[in-house]
Motif scaffolding. Structure first.
Motif, PDB file in Angstrom:
ATOM      1  N   ASP A 178       0.863  -1.174   0.000  1.00  0.00           N
ATOM      2  CA  ASP A 178       0.000   0.000   0.000  1.00  0.00           C
ATOM      3  C   ASP A 178       0.905   1.231   0.000  1.00  0.00           C
ATOM      4  N   GLU A 209       0.327   3.872   2.682  1.00  0.00           N
ATOM      5  CA  GLU A 209       0.877   3.558   4.000  1.00  0.00           C
ATOM      6  C   GLU A 209       2.386   3.754   4.018  1.00  0.00           C
ATOM      7  N   ASP A 230      -7.895   5.365   1.472  1.00  0.00           N
ATOM      8  CA  ASP A 230      -8.055   4.076   0.784  1.00  0.00           C
ATOM      9  C   ASP A 230      -6.699   3.501   0.396  1.00  0.00           C
ATOM     10  N   ARG A 231      -6.673   2.178   0.241  1.00  0.00           N
ATOM     11  CA  ARG A 231      -5.448   1.509  -0.193  1.00  0.00           C
ATOM     12  C   ARG A 231      -5.202   1.761  -1.674  1.00  0.00           C
ATOM     13  N   VAL A 282      -2.543   0.046  -4.180  1.00  0.00           N
ATOM     14  CA  VAL A 282      -1.536  -1.001  -4.227  1.00  0.00           C
ATOM     15  C   VAL A 282      -0.580  -0.744  -5.391  1.00  0.00           C
ATOM     16  N   ASP A 314      -3.824  -7.236  -5.057  1.00  0.00           N
ATOM     17  CA  ASP A 314      -3.079  -7.140  -3.805  1.00  0.00           C
ATOM     18  C   ASP A 314      -2.129  -8.308  -3.619  1.00  0.00           C
TER      19      ASP A 314
END
Length: 532
Positions: free
Chosen positions: A380, A383, A410-411, A413, A530
């Protein structure tokens, strides 16, 4: 695999040369014929040439009509209902043609026409006879429709034609005969615009007489005369080229060997080798191409090495000079005791600069090595950026900088090498901290659009010089401020660009945009899932 052209031979060249010569003759005569014919056709334009621009006339886009293409011609347009002048192609016709003149100008497609002649009365006084005639195309004869007689003062002495006017003038008689002046014809035509409103166009064009026609014919003959030497030159040039090409057909193989022996670059196209020698040449040229490619790669490596060595020498010279000078002073006890700490701090800071440069060089060489591979995993990216900024926040706050963060919850990726991505962020944020003053706002934004991830990092600090922007990602490209401060290595952004490209992304730099003195936009492909 190279495909040999089976038609590339000396015999084929001869055939091509004959065809080229024939085509040259055809083109020459066609071009001159078309040119002379076009000159003759365009020398004496008529009303039909103007009416050919039907769309422009109907839409009343008169200025779009290329009147300059109609040899020395001009036109003027009137409103048939109100008599207003709507357009004139030049000032001459604007000043000399008026709405009242239309009564005397014959319509170009009308069966009515004026006949003006000189007669004498019983007392041998000269009179002007003006007759309006109508032509009967079926009977091929003309009928008198109306007429009048004028005396030498152009006063109407008899007849009903133009009786209400009482008199005419010499100019009006010329207009009746279709003459604007002794060199120009005049005629008119009526047409409708797209709204159904009547318009009258008056067209003035050169007269066609024996002298003018003879002049055009003579000019066309001179064109043939002038173009003949050019044609002969082209023929001689073609012969010269043919001879040169023929000689070159048998030179490349010997030339290639000579270049190879002299260790020179060979720039001979295999297609220049005739069919008879291609089989022998093929394997030799492949071997030479491999040697030339190796030579180019070695030359590029040497040039890069020399440039890097020169840049490293330049950037290491300043801190090492300071270290040497200050250490000499300390060793020789030439500094006061209270200044020794300051000297040692300076030596330490310059050693750090030199060490940072060497570390950056090692990092640059490592990631640019052909065998270097990223350790990619699906992460992510939101993050990752948040975690880096959290770890960096204390340093940012201590230096009294501000952070403006726009990262979605929101993620998102992305396939990343965590260590390399962290190095990227460190270089980007580190540059902002290193080269700007207190109070600078560092902005970090992240968003996803159309399966692309956009990471934007900018600040409202001092920015960079405009001339440096185009080479900012080149190794050892460094601004005046960074160079004078001795804090820059010139490799940070080059490393960033390499990391971005190894992640199949792009990076761009902009100045003075979105409130930032400088802004970097990194575009990375988003991961499809993911899964790692």
């Amino acid at each position: 695999m190279k495909i040999r052209n089976k038609y590339h031979s000396f015999a084929f060249l001869c055939v091509v040369n004959i065809m080229t010569y024939s085509l040259l003759i055809f083109i020459f005569y066609s071009f001159i014929g078309h040119l002379t014919s076009s000159r003759l056709n365009n020398a004496f334009p008529v009303m039909y040439d103007l009416l050919a621009y039907d769309d422009e006339l109907t839409d009343e886009r008169y200025e779009d009509i290329p009147i300059h293409h109609l040899n020395n011609s001009s036109f003027i347009v009137f409103d048939a209902g109100f008599g207003d002048m709507l357009y004139a192609s030049d000032e001459r016709i604007r000043q000399n043609i008026h709405y009242d003149d239309l009564d005397f100008i014959v319509n170009h497609d009308s069966y009515f026409f004026y006949d003006v002649s000189i007669v004498e009365d019983d007392e041998n006084h000269k009179l002007y006879s003006v007759t309006l005639k109508q032509y009967d195309s079926e009977a091929n004869i003309s009928y008198i429709y109306d007429q009048c007689l004028l005396n030498q003062q152009y006063q109407i002495v008899s007849g009903t034609l133009f009786a209400e006017r009482g008199s005419l003038n010499e100019r009006e008689l010329s207009l009746m005969q279709g003459s604007f002046n002794h060199k120009m014809n005049i005629e008119k035509a009526t047409f409708e615009n797209k709204d159904g409103e009547l318009r009258i166009a008056v067209f003035v064009s050169p007269k066609m007489d024996d002298a003018a026609y003879t002049r055009i014919i003579e000019e066309n003959n001179r064109i043939w005369l002038y173009m003949t030497p050019i044609f002969l030159f082209l023929v001689l040039f073609q012969i010269y080229v043919f001879v040169r090409v023929t000689k070159r057909f048998f030179v490349p193989f010997r030339k290639a060997i000579a270049h190879y022996r002299q260790d020179e670059e060979i720039r001979i196209n295999e297609e220049k080798i005739p069919l008879e020698l291609q089989q022998t040449y093929h394997e030799f040229i492949d071997m030479v191409n491999e040697l030339e490619q190796s030579k180019k790669e070695k030359k590029q490596i040497d040039e890069d090495r020399q440039r890097i060595i020169a840049s490293i020498s330049h950037d290491l010279k300043t801190p090492l000079t300071v270290i040497k000078g200050f250490s000499d002073v300390l060793l020789n006890h030439q500094v006061a005791q209270e200044d020794e700490k300051r000297y040692l701090q300076t030596i330490h800071s310059r050693a750090v600069v030199a060490n940072d440069l060497i570390d950056a060089l090692f990092a640059y060489n490592r990631i640019n090595h052909p065998e270097y591979q990223l350790d990619l995993e699906s992460v992510d990216i939101c993050e990752e950026v948040k975690q880096f900024l959290a770890d960096k926040y204390h340093e940012i706050e201590m230096r009294q900088f501000e952070l403006d963060i726009m990262i979605p919850e929101d993620r998102i990726v992305c396939r990343l090498d965590r260590k390399m991505f962290s190095r990227l962020l460190e270089n980007m944020i580190g540059n902002a901290l290193k080269y700007n003053g207190q109070g600078t706002v560092i902005s970090v934004a992240l968003e996803k659009k159309d399966n692309q991830i956009y990471l934007t990092i900018g600040d409202n600090g001092v920015g960079i010089e405009d001339e440096l922007l185009s080479q900012i990602f080149e190794p050892f490209a460094i601004g005046d401020q960074a160079r004078s401060s001795g804090m820059g290595t010139g490799l940070g952004l080059s490393i960033v660009k390499t990391i971005v490209e190894q992640h199949h992304g792009t990076i761009s730099a902009y100045t003075h945009t979105h409130g930032h003195a400088i802004e970097f936009v990194i575009v990375l492909p988003a991961a499809e899932s993911d899964e790692e």
